[in-house]
Write a protein that holds these residues in place. Structure first.
Motif, short mmCIF file in Angstrom:
data_model
loop_
_atom_site.label_atom_id
_atom_site.label_comp_id
_atom_site.label_asym_id
_atom_site.label_seq_id
_atom_site.Cartn_x
_atom_site.Cartn_y
_atom_site.Cartn_z
N PHE A 28 0.83 -1.20 0.00
CA PHE A 28 0.00 0.00 0.00
C PHE A 28 0.87 1.26 0.00
O PHE A 28 0.57 2.23 -0.68
CB PHE A 28 -0.92 -0.01 1.22
N LEU A 29 1.97 1.24 0.78
CA LEU A 29 2.86 2.40 0.79
C LEU A 29 3.48 2.63 -0.58
O LEU A 29 3.63 3.77 -1.02
CB LEU A 29 3.94 2.21 1.85
N ALA A 30 3.85 1.55 -1.26
CA ALA A 30 4.44 1.70 -2.59
C ALA A 30 3.44 2.30 -3.56
O ALA A 30 3.77 3.19 -4.34
CB ALA A 30 4.93 0.34 -3.08
N VAL A 31 2.20 1.84 -3.48
CA VAL A 31 1.17 2.37 -4.38
C VAL A 31 0.84 3.81 -4.02
O VAL A 31 0.62 4.64 -4.90
CB VAL A 31 -0.08 1.47 -4.32
N SER A 32 0.82 4.13 -2.73
CA SER A 32 0.48 5.49 -2.31
C SER A 32 1.49 6.50 -2.84
O SER A 32 1.11 7.59 -3.26
CB SER A 32 0.42 5.57 -0.78
N GLY A 33 2.76 6.13 -2.82
CA GLY A 33 3.77 7.03 -3.38
C GLY A 33 3.52 7.29 -4.85
O GLY A 33 3.60 8.43 -5.33
N GLY A 34 3.20 6.24 -5.58
CA GLY A 34 2.90 6.40 -7.01
C GLY A 34 1.66 7.24 -7.23
O GLY A 34 1.61 8.07 -8.14
N LEU A 35 0.63 7.04 -6.40
CA LEU A 35 -0.59 7.84 -6.53
C LEU A 35 -0.32 9.31 -6.21
O LEU A 35 -0.88 10.20 -6.83
CB LEU A 35 -1.68 7.29 -5.61
N LEU A 36 0.56 9.55 -5.23
CA LEU A 36 0.90 10.93 -4.90
C LEU A 36 1.61 11.60 -6.06
O LEU A 36 1.30 12.74 -6.42
CB LEU A 36 1.79 10.96 -3.64
N LEU A 37 2.53 10.89 -6.70
CA LEU A 37 3.22 11.45 -7.87
C LEU A 37 2.24 11.67 -9.01
O LEU A 37 2.32 12.68 -9.71
CB LEU A 37 4.34 10.51 -8.31
N LEU A 38 1.32 10.75 -9.21
CA LEU A 38 0.33 10.89 -10.28
C LEU A 38 -0.56 12.10 -10.01
O LEU A 38 -0.86 12.89 -10.92
CB LEU A 38 -0.51 9.62 -10.38
N THR A 39 -0.97 12.29 -8.76
CA THR A 39 -1.80 13.43 -8.40
C THR A 39 -1.04 14.74 -8.63
O THR A 39 -1.60 15.70 -9.16
CB THR A 39 -2.24 13.32 -6.93
N SER A 40 0.24 14.77 -8.25
CA SER A 40 1.05 15.97 -8.47
C SER A 40 1.20 16.26 -9.96
O SER A 40 1.13 17.41 -10.40
CB SER A 40 2.43 15.79 -7.85
N PHE A 41 1.39 15.21 -10.75
CA PHE A 41 1.53 15.39 -12.20
C PHE A 41 0.25 15.95 -12.80
O PHE A 41 0.28 16.86 -13.63
CB PHE A 41 1.89 14.04 -12.86
N ILE A 42 -0.90 15.43 -12.36
CA ILE A 42 -2.18 15.92 -12.90
C ILE A 42 -2.40 17.38 -12.51
O ILE A 42 -2.86 18.19 -13.31
CB ILE A 42 -3.34 15.02 -12.41
N ALA A 43 -2.04 17.75 -11.27
CA ALA A 43 -2.20 19.15 -10.83
C ALA A 43 -1.28 20.07 -11.64
O ALA A 43 -1.70 21.16 -12.07
CB ALA A 43 -1.88 19.25 -9.34
N ALA A 44 -0.05 19.64 -11.89
CA ALA A 44 0.87 20.46 -12.68
C ALA A 44 0.37 20.60 -14.12
O ALA A 44 0.46 21.68 -14.72
CB ALA A 44 2.27 19.85 -12.65
N LEU A 45 -0.13 19.53 -14.69
CA LEU A 45 -0.64 19.57 -16.06
C LEU A 45 -1.84 20.50 -16.15
O LEU A 45 -1.97 21.27 -17.11
CB LEU A 45 -1.00 18.15 -16.52
N THR A 46 -2.71 20.46 -15.15
CA THR A 46 -3.88 21.34 -15.13
C THR A 46 -3.45 22.81 -15.05
O THR A 46 -4.00 23.67 -15.76
CB THR A 46 -4.78 20.99 -13.94
N ALA A 47 -2.47 23.11 -14.20
CA ALA A 47 -1.98 24.49 -14.10
C ALA A 47 -1.35 24.94 -15.41
O ALA A 47 -1.55 26.09 -15.85
CB ALA A 47 -0.97 24.59 -12.95
#
Length: 151
Positions: A84-103
């Motif tokens: 779960f920790l491994a997946v959470s890190g990936g999800l956090l990076l994916l969320t950051s990438f989506i926020a940056a792309l939106t901006a």
């Protein structure tokens, strides 16, 4: 008919059907090797009597298999937590990438609006016949009206 006379009914006799005895197969006889004759032991009691009998080996319990220090359920829960920790890190990076792309897309839209709005402003405020840029006012008529000059 007579009052004390009851009609006779035919009597039916049922003979039980015999049930055959179950077939029993005798268990196979396994020849047993005669064991060694246990040794005879004599014990002298404190009052002088002697007790004689066979020596019996003490019953030894079967060895207990060693249990692991950690149960399998605990190991499974720990491995699930690591996953779960491994997946959470990936999800956090994916969320950051989506926020940056939106901006980034929002900034591109803003830049396009500024450029397009500037082009529209230039088209509205410039005249097609005047290359100098600006608004031409006929000063002569304005001067004539103000000074009441007649010529």
């Amino acid at each position: 008919m007579y009052p004390d006379h009851t009609p006779q009914r035919a009597v039916e006799v049922h003979q039980p059907t015999p049930i055959p005895p179950p077939v029993v197969h005798p268990a196979p006889v396994v020849p047993v090797q005669p064991g060694t004759v246990p040794t005879v032991a004599s014990v002298v009691l404190p009052d002088g009597r002697v007790v004689t009998g066979y020596a019996i080996d003490a019953v030894r319990p079967e060895p207990v298999t060693a249990k692991p220090a950690v149960s399998r359920a605990a190991v499974n829960v720990a491995l699930g937590g690591v996953g779960f920790l491994a997946v959470s890190g990936g999800l956090l990076l994916l969320t950051s990438f989506i926020a940056a792309l939106t901006a980034f897309i929002g900034q591109l839209i803003t830049l396009a609006a500024v450029i397009f709005g500037g082009w529209i402003a230039v088209q509205v405020f410039s005249t097609s016949g005047n290359q100098g840029g600006g608004t031409t006012v006929n000063i002569r008529k304005a001067v004539i009206k103000r000074s009441h000059f007649r010529g």
